[in-house]
Scaffold this motif. Sequence first.
Motif, PDB file in Angstrom:
ATOM      1  N   SER A   5     -10.859 -73.464 -37.478  1.00 22.58           N
ATOM      2  CA  SER A   5     -11.743 -72.766 -36.533  1.00 22.58           C
ATOM      3  C   SER A   5     -11.125 -72.715 -35.142  1.00 22.58           C
ATOM      4  O   SER A   5     -11.278 -71.720 -34.414  1.00 22.58           O
ATOM      5  CB  SER A   5     -13.108 -73.450 -36.471  1.00 22.58           C
ATOM      6  OG  SER A   5     -13.803 -73.333 -37.693  1.00 22.58           O
ATOM      7  N   GLU A   6     -10.434 -73.786 -34.771  1.00 20.43           N
ATOM      8  CA  GLU A   6      -9.748 -73.783 -33.480  1.00 20.43           C
ATOM      9  C   GLU A   6      -8.680 -72.693 -33.441  1.00 20.43           C
ATOM     10  O   GLU A   6      -8.531 -71.980 -32.442  1.00 20.43           O
ATOM     11  CB  GLU A   6      -9.118 -75.148 -33.211  1.00 20.43           C
ATOM     12  CG  GLU A   6     -10.113 -76.269 -32.967  1.00 20.43           C
ATOM     13  CD  GLU A   6      -9.426 -77.547 -32.489  1.00 20.43           C
ATOM     14  OE1 GLU A   6      -8.504 -77.446 -31.658  1.00 20.43           O
ATOM     15  OE2 GLU A   6      -9.801 -78.624 -32.973  1.00 20.43           O
ATOM     16  N   LYS A   8      -8.622 -69.969 -35.135  1.00 22.28           N
ATOM     17  CA  LYS A   8      -9.313 -68.680 -35.092  1.00 22.28           C
ATOM     18  C   LYS A   8      -9.841 -68.392 -33.690  1.00 22.28           C
ATOM     19  O   LYS A   8      -9.699 -67.271 -33.177  1.00 22.28           O
ATOM     20  CB  LYS A   8     -10.452 -68.681 -36.108  1.00 22.28           C
ATOM     21  CG  LYS A   8     -11.075 -67.321 -36.360  1.00 22.28           C
ATOM     22  CD  LYS A   8     -12.024 -67.402 -37.537  1.00 22.28           C
ATOM     23  CE  LYS A   8     -12.546 -66.010 -37.899  1.00 22.28           C
ATOM     24  NZ  LYS A   8     -13.412 -66.051 -39.112  1.00 22.28           N
ATOM     25  N   ASN A   9     -10.455 -69.388 -33.062  1.00 23.21           N
ATOM     26  CA  ASN A   9     -11.003 -69.205 -31.715  1.00 23.21           C
ATOM     27  C   ASN A   9      -9.909 -68.936 -30.687  1.00 23.21           C
ATOM     28  O   ASN A   9     -10.125 -68.226 -29.706  1.00 23.21           O
ATOM     29  CB  ASN A   9     -11.802 -70.442 -31.297  1.00 23.21           C
ATOM     30  CG  ASN A   9     -13.044 -70.635 -32.144  1.00 23.21           C
ATOM     31  OD1 ASN A   9     -13.549 -69.695 -32.744  1.00 23.21           O
ATOM     32  ND2 ASN A   9     -13.534 -71.869 -32.225  1.00 23.21           N
ATOM     33  N   SER A  36      -7.128 -67.395 -31.431  1.00 25.03           N
ATOM     34  CA  SER A  36      -6.331 -66.257 -31.909  1.00 25.03           C
ATOM     35  C   SER A  36      -4.864 -66.647 -32.021  1.00 25.03           C
ATOM     36  O   SER A  36      -3.956 -65.882 -31.684  1.00 25.03           O
ATOM     37  CB  SER A  36      -6.480 -65.049 -30.967  1.00 25.03           C
ATOM     38  OG  SER A  36      -7.814 -64.603 -30.929  1.00 25.03           O
ATOM     39  N   SER A  60     -12.375 -66.038 -24.192  1.00 23.36           N
ATOM     40  CA  SER A  60     -12.295 -66.765 -25.460  1.00 23.36           C
ATOM     41  C   SER A  60     -11.508 -68.058 -25.308  1.00 23.36           C
ATOM     42  O   SER A  60     -11.881 -69.093 -25.879  1.00 23.36           O
ATOM     43  CB  SER A  60     -11.641 -65.885 -26.530  1.00 23.36           C
ATOM     44  OG  SER A  60     -10.333 -65.490 -26.132  1.00 23.36           O
ATOM     45  N   GLN A  61     -10.427 -68.025 -24.534  1.00 15.55           N
ATOM     46  CA  GLN A  61      -9.637 -69.238 -24.325  1.00 15.55           C
ATOM     47  C   GLN A  61     -10.377 -70.220 -23.425  1.00 15.55           C
ATOM     48  O   GLN A  61     -10.336 -71.433 -23.653  1.00 15.55           O
ATOM     49  CB  GLN A  61      -8.276 -68.873 -23.728  1.00 15.55           C
ATOM     50  CG  GLN A  61      -7.379 -68.131 -24.701  1.00 15.55           C
ATOM     51  CD  GLN A  61      -5.993 -67.876 -24.151  1.00 15.55           C
ATOM     52  OE1 GLN A  61      -5.741 -67.995 -22.953  1.00 15.55           O
ATOM     53  NE2 GLN A  61      -5.064 -67.525 -25.032  1.00 15.55           N
ATOM     54  N   ARG A 121     -13.609 -70.522 -23.186  1.00 15.46           N
ATOM     55  CA  ARG A 121     -14.676 -71.083 -24.021  1.00 15.46           C
ATOM     56  C   ARG A 121     -14.119 -72.170 -24.933  1.00 15.46           C
ATOM     57  O   ARG A 121     -14.724 -73.219 -25.121  1.00 15.46           O
ATOM     58  CB  ARG A 121     -15.332 -69.981 -24.844  1.00 15.46           C
ATOM     59  CG  ARG A 121     -16.481 -70.468 -25.725  1.00 15.46           C
ATOM     60  CD  ARG A 121     -16.895 -69.378 -26.692  1.00 15.46           C
ATOM     61  NE  ARG A 121     -17.418 -68.237 -25.995  1.00 15.46           N
ATOM     62  CZ  ARG A 121     -18.698 -68.093 -25.654  1.00 15.46           C
ATOM     63  NH1 ARG A 121     -19.560 -69.042 -25.965  1.00 15.46           N
ATOM     64  NH2 ARG A 121     -19.114 -67.028 -25.029  1.00 15.46           N
ATOM     65  N   TYR A 122     -12.945 -71.902 -25.519  1.00 13.15           N
ATOM     66  CA  TYR A 122     -12.330 -72.880 -26.412  1.00 13.15           C
ATOM     67  C   TYR A 122     -11.994 -74.173 -25.659  1.00 13.15           C
ATOM     68  O   TYR A 122     -12.355 -75.276 -26.106  1.00 13.15           O
ATOM     69  CB  TYR A 122     -11.063 -72.310 -27.046  1.00 13.15           C
ATOM     70  CG  TYR A 122     -10.215 -73.380 -27.701  1.00 13.15           C
ATOM     71  CD1 TYR A 122     -10.571 -73.922 -28.930  1.00 13.15           C
ATOM     72  CD2 TYR A 122      -9.078 -73.890 -27.059  1.00 13.15           C
ATOM     73  CE1 TYR A 122      -9.824 -74.925 -29.522  1.00 13.15           C
ATOM     74  CE2 TYR A 122      -8.320 -74.889 -27.645  1.00 13.15           C
ATOM     75  CZ  TYR A 122      -8.691 -75.409 -28.871  1.00 13.15           C
ATOM     76  OH  TYR A 122      -7.959 -76.419 -29.440  1.00 13.15           O
ATOM     77  N   SER A 153     -18.190 -73.511 -29.253  1.00 12.25           N
ATOM     78  CA  SER A 153     -17.199 -72.452 -29.404  1.00 12.25           C
ATOM     79  C   SER A 153     -17.802 -71.260 -30.137  1.00 12.25           C
ATOM     80  O   SER A 153     -18.355 -71.397 -31.219  1.00 12.25           O
ATOM     81  CB  SER A 153     -15.984 -72.965 -30.176  1.00 12.25           C
ATOM     82  OG  SER A 153     -15.326 -73.977 -29.447  1.00 12.25           O
ATOM     83  N   ASN A 154     -17.711 -70.093 -29.494  1.00 11.08           N
ATOM     84  CA  ASN A 154     -18.219 -68.835 -30.057  1.00 11.08           C
ATOM     85  C   ASN A 154     -19.720 -68.823 -30.287  1.00 11.08           C
ATOM     86  O   ASN A 154     -20.238 -67.967 -30.989  1.00 11.08           O
ATOM     87  CB  ASN A 154     -17.502 -68.487 -31.371  1.00 11.08           C
ATOM     88  CG  ASN A 154     -16.075 -68.050 -31.140  1.00 11.08           C
ATOM     89  OD1 ASN A 154     -15.755 -67.518 -30.087  1.00 11.08           O
ATOM     90  ND2 ASN A 154     -15.219 -68.287 -32.109  1.00 11.08           N
ATOM     91  N   SER A 155     -20.445 -69.783 -29.729  1.00 11.17           N
ATOM     92  CA  SER A 155     -21.894 -69.777 -29.883  1.00 11.17           C
ATOM     93  C   SER A 155     -22.491 -68.660 -29.034  1.00 11.17           C
ATOM     94  O   SER A 155     -22.139 -68.499 -27.860  1.00 11.17           O
ATOM     95  CB  SER A 155     -22.491 -71.124 -29.437  1.00 11.17           C
ATOM     96  OG  SER A 155     -23.901 -71.039 -29.377  1.00 11.17           O
TER      97      SER A 155
END
Length: 585
Positions: free
Chosen positions: A354-355, A357-358, A360, A452-453, A455-456, A477-479
């Motif tokens: 998931s990390e 993916k988050n 990219s 996105s970064q 947020r991660y 993350s991605n919430s």
Amino acid sequence: MAIIKQAARQTLGQLIGANNPAVTVPDDSQRQYAWTKKEVDTYWSDIKKFKAARDGGKDSASEYFIGPIVTITDKKVSTRSLLDGQQRLTTSTILIAAIRDALWNMGSTEGASTANNLHRDYIARKAGRREPMEYFLVLSLFDRDFFRDYIQDWNESTGRSPGIERATRPSHTLISDAYSNFTNKISAELSSCVDVEEKLDWLDSLRECLINGLVFVEIQTPTSSDANEVFETINSRGKDLSTVDLVRNFLMEKSKSDIDKQRVNDAWRTILDGFERREEIERFLRHFWVSRHGDVKSHSLYSTIRQNLSLHFNKIPQLYGVGAFSAELESASSRYIDLINCNSGDAAFDASLSEIKNLSADALYPLLLAASEKANYTQLQDLVDAAISYYVRWTVVGRRESTLLEENIFGVAKELFGGAQTDSATHQICEWIPDDETFHADFMEASTPKSSQSRYLLGKIEAHLRNMADVDEVVVSNSPIVHVEHIYPQKPGSEWRLDEHDTWVNRIGNLTLLNGRKNRPISSLPYSQKSSIYDESVLLVTSRTGTSRIWNSEMEWWRVEGIVERQRDLAELALSIWPSGKHWS
């Protein structure tokens, strides 16, 4: 040198009309339907412009050349197999179907009669009551049934298609999307017509533009190898080039038996059913090849694959053939789908996926694809975590040249495929991870303009703080209910704007997380007017990392020194969250 029997001008009506041989996409070549909204919109825009010019009587608008198509034809031209042009012919047929349905929905006798004639002349018909349906465009096995059910099997009494087949592949969804897109566009055009007569005239004009005005050049070839050579030449310079399609055509060409061809089709069926988007399939094919042979760029992937595999396939005796390659490709696609969907079955490993993916961090997939071929996922935890730490320290925070990281990662993947052990691969990656001193210095200067970064990074810091405080973990993350907040605002009022706004606004020390929908009016306010929101936040990265330091309450002004101080504290936490290579020594 390819043999070309002839190149003939053909209107759309001549290509797919009832009095001409059906155009068939052979099962052993070509791709699935791939046009997205972008391509469909462009096609519609071109048709509308052409129609307007044609309706205006311009001599230059008598025809609209839409490009060449490549077919394999027999001596009598009684059959035509389509090698290039599927996207344009399929989209044109979908538009004809949308016109047909719009005519039927006029609710008039003339509209229904015209709709039936249009369907029989250019989509499908029965020669007799007990005769099988004759389809004027026959797609390959991957799209054939859905296309017939959704577009071609139309009931002349009800004006409806069966709607039995469900969209199970990305290409099916694109077919239905294209139809809906055309239906909506036609409806919008008809809304300005004053009565049914004007609507019927407009639809008839559109039909005439398509059937008689849309022009192709049909390049007829005698064999599939000639057609493939022409196909590759035509596609060698344009966007239509698809490595996936070319590779499948090549494998079919090199198949020595029906068993080989079936093996290729089985592999492609698994691949098409497993991925949600066509881009994922293109990416998988490159990552599969990179995981075995090292770096290769997308633009040269097909030529590299063809050259390499030809050496194996042409050997006598043949030790490695089409069937073996197809089986390996199918097996790898299943593992790749697990990786990108974070579905390994191991909770810790899936969290690491998931990390990736988050972030990219696509460059890490060839490494994991190669490693997973000989080891189960639970054995790869150290490898994936070391790779993530390398990626974050080198690329996300350090902003160093990503090309070098990719070369290193791809090289290790190739070594793993060649027989290297997972432990040695992990050790190699650890040697490349920037040390703590370098990472700390990089973090102190880091800005993250990508949400996105940000947020991660903040999400990982939040999880670390909650773990240290021994409180329940919250996944951020991605919430959809958590957003990245700029403490010093992105768009402050002119009276609150710092002179060096761009220098400080995206610094990590100026960023935090907030729970709930972002309130833009509030986010642009000075700190004093939103401090209570930060203090009361359930997110520790917001309530316990000293956001108040960024505001000088006495001067009623922003304090850039506070951003630096907070970023230093976050950098200290980051050293443990993304450790150096010594952690795995």
